[in-house]
Scaffold this motif. Structure first.
Motif, PDB file in Angstrom:
ATOM      1  N   UNK A  12       4.720   0.567   5.462  1.00 39.82           N
ATOM      2  CA  UNK A  12       5.714   1.463   5.504  1.00 39.82           C
ATOM      3  C   UNK A  12       6.166   1.830   4.142  1.00 39.82           C
ATOM      4  N   UNK A  13       5.229   1.840   3.233  1.00 41.32           N
ATOM      5  CA  UNK A  13       5.371   2.242   2.053  1.00 41.32           C
ATOM      6  C   UNK A  13       6.135   1.429   1.077  1.00 41.32           C
ATOM      7  N   UNK A  14       6.269   0.138   1.150  1.00 41.27           N
ATOM      8  CA  UNK A  14       7.163  -0.640   0.394  1.00 41.27           C
ATOM      9  C   UNK A  14       6.087  -1.131  -0.572  1.00 41.27           C
ATOM     10  N   UNK A  15       6.462  -0.962  -1.921  1.00 37.78           N
ATOM     11  CA  UNK A  15       5.697  -1.648  -2.992  1.00 37.78           C
ATOM     12  C   UNK A  15       5.839  -3.035  -3.164  1.00 37.78           C
ATOM     13  N   UNK A  48       4.065   2.487  -3.205  1.00 38.23           N
ATOM     14  CA  UNK A  48       3.341   2.083  -2.069  1.00 38.23           C
ATOM     15  C   UNK A  48       2.209   1.230  -2.452  1.00 38.23           C
ATOM     16  N   UNK A  49       1.843   0.722  -3.556  1.00 36.66           N
ATOM     17  CA  UNK A  49       0.752   0.034  -3.845  1.00 36.66           C
ATOM     18  C   UNK A  49       1.096  -1.453  -3.332  1.00 36.66           C
ATOM     19  N   UNK A  50       0.114  -2.310  -3.057  1.00 34.70           N
ATOM     20  CA  UNK A  50      -0.006  -3.793  -3.056  1.00 34.70           C
ATOM     21  C   UNK A  50      -0.754  -4.162  -3.916  1.00 34.70           C
ATOM     22  N   UNK A  51      -0.134  -4.886  -4.949  1.00 40.93           N
ATOM     23  CA  UNK A  51      -0.826  -5.570  -6.226  1.00 40.93           C
ATOM     24  C   UNK A  51      -0.743  -6.851  -6.264  1.00 40.93           C
ATOM     25  N   UNK A  52      -1.691  -7.663  -6.342  1.00 38.43           N
ATOM     26  CA  UNK A  52      -1.611  -9.241  -6.394  1.00 38.43           C
ATOM     27  C   UNK A  52      -1.647  -9.642  -8.072  1.00 38.43           C
ATOM     28  N   UNK A  53      -0.991 -10.733  -8.078  1.00 36.82           N
ATOM     29  CA  UNK A  53      -1.150 -11.540  -9.433  1.00 36.82           C
ATOM     30  C   UNK A  53      -1.449 -12.761  -9.019  1.00 36.82           C
ATOM     31  N   UNK A  54      -2.705 -13.112  -9.370  1.00 35.74           N
ATOM     32  CA  UNK A  54      -3.258 -14.433  -9.268  1.00 35.74           C
ATOM     33  C   UNK A  54      -3.592 -15.336 -10.255  1.00 35.74           C
ATOM     34  N   UNK A  55      -3.817 -16.573 -10.238  1.00 36.84           N
ATOM     35  CA  UNK A  55      -4.043 -17.414 -11.565  1.00 36.84           C
ATOM     36  C   UNK A  55      -3.657 -18.764 -10.897  1.00 36.84           C
ATOM     37  N   UNK A  56      -4.112 -19.611 -11.937  1.00 33.03           N
ATOM     38  CA  UNK A  56      -3.959 -20.845 -11.643  1.00 33.03           C
ATOM     39  C   UNK A  56      -2.451 -21.538 -11.751  1.00 33.03           C
TER      40      UNK A  56
END
Ligand code: ATP
Length: 255
Positions: A202-205, A47-55
């Protein structure tokens, strides 16, 4: 501090919730002779929302492609709900619930909205609106009114919505979103952000690749910063927001 989550507990006695949804372990990957990702590790809980950020060119899309099996690690592994999926292709990872919504959105422009959804609906009949489609359409008011329109008639934002709706209909459990707000007008960006927030409810990861750090900070529970194929920082949105050095050095922004 409780010792309930002690690392030396045997894996088979852990409650299911202790198994990460996704665990990328020391992955090196690239294209042919070109190594792009160097020993990257990241993990996501239910259920986490995790971002992957970078140039630009940091390796974000390559990371998503390695998770869904378009690319395979040359070393390390991709583990989904405890299963090593490193050698599986995209169709097999999709069957397990990993869904990549690519930057190009990949809808069928000549097909109607409904036809696009039906193609994603493996469990549904060809000529009916299945429960999965009905539920997905509840989330997307602007698509609901336009199910008979061709994909090509949709705006960029609506095409993004349709691509996410297709992933939902296909049964996505882990959604990999590649720059969903790219190229959209600011008021549409907000609509897409609302949809990601609803996926979260909605619990989607969700693993969210974003150029727009402000979007990532607002939506994500945690963030990974990638630079030249290496994860260089990991932490909460509050910590990233406060970390001017990281923001400036790897993301080229001030918040
Ligand atoms: P962007 O925001 O520009 O999409 P990104 O962080 O998603 O950047 P990637 O698309 O993963 O970056 O690209 C990482 C590196 O891999 C870049 O140097 C890019 O040139 C290279 N690359 C991407 N696709 C290929 C390919 N098909 N063949 C060879 N090299 C590639």
């Amino acid at each position: 501090m409780s010792d309930e989550r002690s690392d030396d507990r045997p894996a088979d006695t852990r409650p299911a919730t202790d198994v990460p949804v996704l665990s990328v372990e020391n992955v090196t990957a690239g294209y042919g002779e070109t190594t792009v990702l160097r020993d990257i590790s990241l993990s996501m809980d239910e259920g986490e929302v995790v971002s992957l950020v970078g140039r630009n060119g940091a390796g974000k899309t390559t990371t998503l492609r390695t998770i869904n099996g378009i690319l395979h690690p040359t070393s390390g592994s991709v583990v989904y709900r405890g299963e090593d999926v490193s050698t599986l292709g995209p169709a097999e990872t999709a069957q397990r619930g990993i869904s990549l919504v690519p930057e190009e959105r990949q809808i069928f422009p000549e097909l109607t909205v409904m036809e696009n959804l039906r193609l994603a609906d493996h469990g549904g009949a060809d000529d009916v609106e299945s429960m999965a489609i009905g539920e997905a359409l509840e989330m997307f008011e602007n698509l609901k009114d336009r199910t008979g329109n061709p994909g090509s008639s949709l705006s960029g934002g609506e095409q993004q919505m349709l691509a996410i709706a297709r992933a939902l209909v296909a049964g996505a459990d882990l959604m990999l979103l590649d720059e969903p707000t790219e190229g959209l007008a600011p008021y549409i960006v907000q609509d897409v952000m609302d949809i990601v927030a609803e996926l979260d409810e909605r619990g989607i990861t969700v693993l969210l690749v974003e150029q727009n750090v402000h979007v990532a900070l607002e939506l994500a529970d945690r963030n990974y910063v990638i630079d030249r194929g290496e994860i260089v920082w990991e932490g909460s949105s509050a910590d990233l927001e406060d970390n001017e050095a990281i923001l400036d050095r790897y993301l080229g922004v001030s918040v």
